[in-house]
Design an enzyme around this catalytic site. Sequence first.
Site, short mmCIF file in Angstrom:
data_model
loop_
_atom_site.label_atom_id
_atom_site.label_comp_id
_atom_site.label_asym_id
_atom_site.label_seq_id
_atom_site.Cartn_x
_atom_site.Cartn_y
_atom_site.Cartn_z
CE LYS A 94 -6.44 5.93 15.17
NZ LYS A 94 -5.67 7.33 14.84
CG ASN A 127 -10.29 6.80 13.94
OD1 ASN A 127 -9.63 7.67 13.60
ND2 ASN A 127 -9.60 5.46 14.05
N GLY A 176 0.80 -1.31 0.17
CA GLY A 176 0.12 0.03 0.10
C GLY A 176 0.85 1.31 -0.01
#
Lengths: 292, 292
Positions: free
Chosen positions: A182, A186, A7
């Site tokens: 997290k 988010n 990626g």
Amino acid sequence: MNITIIGGGSLGLLFGYFLSFSNKVEFVVRSTKQYESLTHNGLLAERRETVKKAKHIHTNLLLPRSYKTDLVIVAVKSYHISSVLPLIQQYGPQTPLLFIQNGMSHLTDIKQLPHGKVALATVEHGAARKNDYTVRINGIGKTNLANYRGEMKDLLFSVFSPLENEFPWEWNEDYEVMMAKKLIVNAVINPLTGVLKCKNGVLLNNPHYTSLTEGLFNEVMTAFPMLNKQEEWRNLIGILQSTKDNTSSMLSDLIHNRKTEIDGILLPIKSKERPLTEALYHAIKGLEKESV
Amino acid sequence: MNITIIGGGSLGLLFGYFLSFSNKVEFVVRSTKQYESLTHNGLLAERRETVKKAKHIHTNLLLPRSYKTDLVIVAVKSYHISSVLPLIQQYGPQTPLLFIQNGMSHLTDIKQLPHGKVALATVEHGAARKNDYTVRINGIGKTNLANYRGEMKDLLFSVFSPLENEFPWEWNEDYEVMMAKKLIVNAVINPLTGVLKCKNGVLLNNPHYTSLTEGLFNEVMTAFPMLNKQEEWRNLIGILQSTKDNTSSMLSDLIHNRKTEIDGILLPIKSKERPLTEALYHAIKGLEKESV
């Protein structure tokens, strides 16, 4: 060490840049254009007014079947994980894997892999892909690391500790807690900034947005009863302050008419009992369809 | 009949235009600029490519204390009602009053007035003020009328029936039901189009927005247990369809950096038990502070 990064988005380029100084880094990218661009230009990191080149990188389009590497870092967006699973499987099950995705939806994909050593990372860095070979560093936060399956602490220690000061990281004993912490951040910052089209800091500066932020936070927290609410609220406030001038990844995706990571972030927690989460999920899914 | 209209916004101009053909209409406006503009140009109504002039209107800035009129129509925004209460009180308590505002918050202001004859209207027209003396007619819907205090059916019948075809109206026996029906529509369409920045019809065309619309509608309906849910949902869908290309008044206010009518529309129903309503209230209040 030989490190392969699958990626070439902002996070892949960011990790590749830092790791290139003490490792041999190979990128595996999907697009011929990016492959040629990286091969031709190398990898650049831009920070304020400075541009620095990665030490040594190598780029690959399709992976040779026999390719050996010491660590594969999977840095594609969560909704692309399923499409790279066949690629990951070309690395033998003994190859250590590290996944860096937002949300939690990729865990169901990872579960299927036969690999014995799998670790997960969540990041607090602010990075944006400027072009196919340049990552713009807006702020370096922390990389959180944890085992998902097997033991990878020593391996990751040897990869990340040379970078201690420039690219801080922390080891976590429980990946579920790490991912949840997290996800909370988010799940609150991304959808709100996406819908309200504002920089992160505005959620704190505009009192009505702060009410909204608190309302959504309280709702999201009901999905994580094992976590301390006050501690996570302080964490969220701290992140909003330190990233106040940042455009969240979700807002950035909407502005550029890209698919957002809303499924990975809100699908695991949305439910009829969490009406705000449900509403923001539909608002972002709807916004993806409209030109912004 | 002598009709006085307080307020030269889109609704005031719209009513003044239609009523001018069978009545003497006087406008009472706040701004000297609009006073001069209306006095000099007369009142124009623009519809598709056609512009037509009102028959005869008169404009006033400050009202002479002795002024006699057969009906005062109060057409200012709900949040300006309190500032025109002293003006309204200059008309004797025998003067019939008709109030045309969004939401329900103005009812607390009206309660204080000593007037014996007070009626309320809710409207389904699409009108926008193009400039100080021109109203743009995007669509003529229906004017809903009901007594608030005293009996005004005959009076309003004689005012509105000559306009039957061009400017349809309907008499309602219960003002609370009439206001609630309108509030439901306003409480759903206005905040959603304001936050999502879309034309009314998009709420139906984008399936995710439709989910959101349904979620908010269900929540708003809990404030009106006396109304039939299916009937109001059909009504909402019908209005979204017939106004599909319209920009809602709230979105229009946000685009032009004007104060919105969110207090009048969502304050009466927002509560902790209606988290979406609460969230949209804060979203719109917050958006008012940000440049859009």
